[in-house]
Write an enzyme that holds these catalytic residues in place. Sequence first.
Site, mmCIF file in Angstrom:
data_model
loop_
_atom_site.group_PDB
_atom_site.id
_atom_site.type_symbol
_atom_site.label_atom_id
_atom_site.label_comp_id
_atom_site.label_asym_id
_atom_site.label_seq_id
_atom_site.Cartn_x
_atom_site.Cartn_y
_atom_site.Cartn_z
ATOM 1 C CG HIS A 202 5.202 63.189 67.111
ATOM 2 N ND1 HIS A 202 5.786 62.116 66.467
ATOM 3 C CD2 HIS A 202 5.857 64.290 66.673
ATOM 4 C CE1 HIS A 202 6.755 62.558 65.686
ATOM 5 N NE2 HIS A 202 6.817 63.862 65.792
ATOM 6 C CG HIS A 264 4.947 62.376 60.782
ATOM 7 N ND1 HIS A 264 4.192 61.980 61.855
ATOM 8 C CD2 HIS A 264 6.226 62.080 61.113
ATOM 9 C CE1 HIS A 264 4.963 61.468 62.787
ATOM 10 N NE2 HIS A 264 6.207 61.513 62.356
#
Length: 509
Positions: A202, A264
């Site tokens: 995300h 990430h």
Amino acid sequence: MENIIASAVSQVGDPGHEAAPRRSPPGSFVIFGGGGDLTRRLLLPAIYNLACAGLLDDGFGVVAVDRAELTDAQLQRNVRAALEDFAARRGAEAVTLREDVWAWMQPRIRYVRGDFESMQTYQDIAATVGEQNCIFYLAVAARFFGPIVDRLGETGLVREGRHTFRRVIVEKPFGSDLPSAVALNERLLHTLTEQQIYRIDHYLGKETVQNILALRFSNGFFEPLWNRQNIDHVQITAAETVGVEQRAKFYEGTGALRDMVPNHVMQLLAMTAMEAPISFDADAVRNEKTKVLDAIHPLLPQDVVRGQYAPGVVCGREVPGYRQEPGVDPHSLTETYMAMKFQIDNWRWAGVPFYVRTGKRLAARKTEIAIHFKSAPYALFRDTPVEKLAPNIMVIHIQPTEGVTMQFSAKIPGPSVRLGGVRMKFDYAEWFSEGPSTGYETLIYDCMIGDATLFQRADNIEAGWRAVQPVLDWGQDARSLDFYAAGSEGPEAADALLARDHRHWLKIG
């Protein structure tokens, strides 16, 4: 990769009609775990935003799959409540739910009750979606990834037709180490082709992350400086003020390294350091990202700091230490903070350290990439009172604010030559008209139109794990754990990591 968020949350065109720049193909968006928190807080609001922008075809529909006893009408009421909450909890940006959009969405939301490992569940899904396009979103615990894909294959639900697609979006965590990531890739690829798998991160849905490529490669004054001749070092920070919250069971077996770094943090590093792709085709971009991760030098113990938060004060409130959190082993050796020094062994970056840090219960919530340029020679100013020039730093802000800040030296007004540090700042919210978003809109839309640029390929996932696998191989040791007060900048050992190289971290708080 299409930049759709600015229009997706600001347009007021009728959903599914000609106001949209490009509508998604018709089909079903099937969410395994459709009754869960991720679906309620992020996925359904993202779909709502896409509908507000007119980017969803009239033949679009949502199918939620979960174990709870629900009817279509009950699910629709739950979805409306979730969307009203999303619209209202935006602070100064709070809005009311658009009734025209909800009237369009409501009849397109359906529910299938069933166990994720039961063949009957998949037969019911097949009866619901028919022969149309399908995206299967795995918003479930990682232990279900393999079984769900196995069942999708056994029931023919991922068999593509001549004019229809079947795609699977896989949430993180994708594996818990390199061997498990390799095994999961092999299991998924036994049923699916690589082109059908969309491994989601995300962070890559954030506008500023996507803008890294545009910033570097579309501006002639950045790319010529983006190398070891001009850059001294790079700092990547992903700091949180929250603690483990209600996720103690998950976090005890995961820790900061597995939770943040291979996915990430490595994506931010790869996008900062990659070479220019030959095009913005998905595979061209992902090829270059994988090359960067494969060029990372093996880590050494002295280049890694593991920390754990102790009691302290965060945002004016006293909070317990990690070991005092409910559900945490009082003698836990799980890290809540990681700082690491990476070296990339290629022509562009040889000798330029990339320092990364991530942690919970830190002084502020902040994710950013700081590019520290080399200092100018002081000789020109040797006859002035200038003792040290302000460092030239470009900071790419990712959250909570999105934008870019540049710091450089300028002459302070007056008869003598005195220099001071000044800043120029670009803020997304000020420059572009952009409404509330979840960060998932671009990712969901890109999967719908078949653009995999922002999704990770199998070799990209494995390269990220390979870079941090040495730390996992060393194992946990009480002597390797440094404590820091909640609300601080992190453990002193992290400061020493940079001080050893005569550098220092930018302040978090």
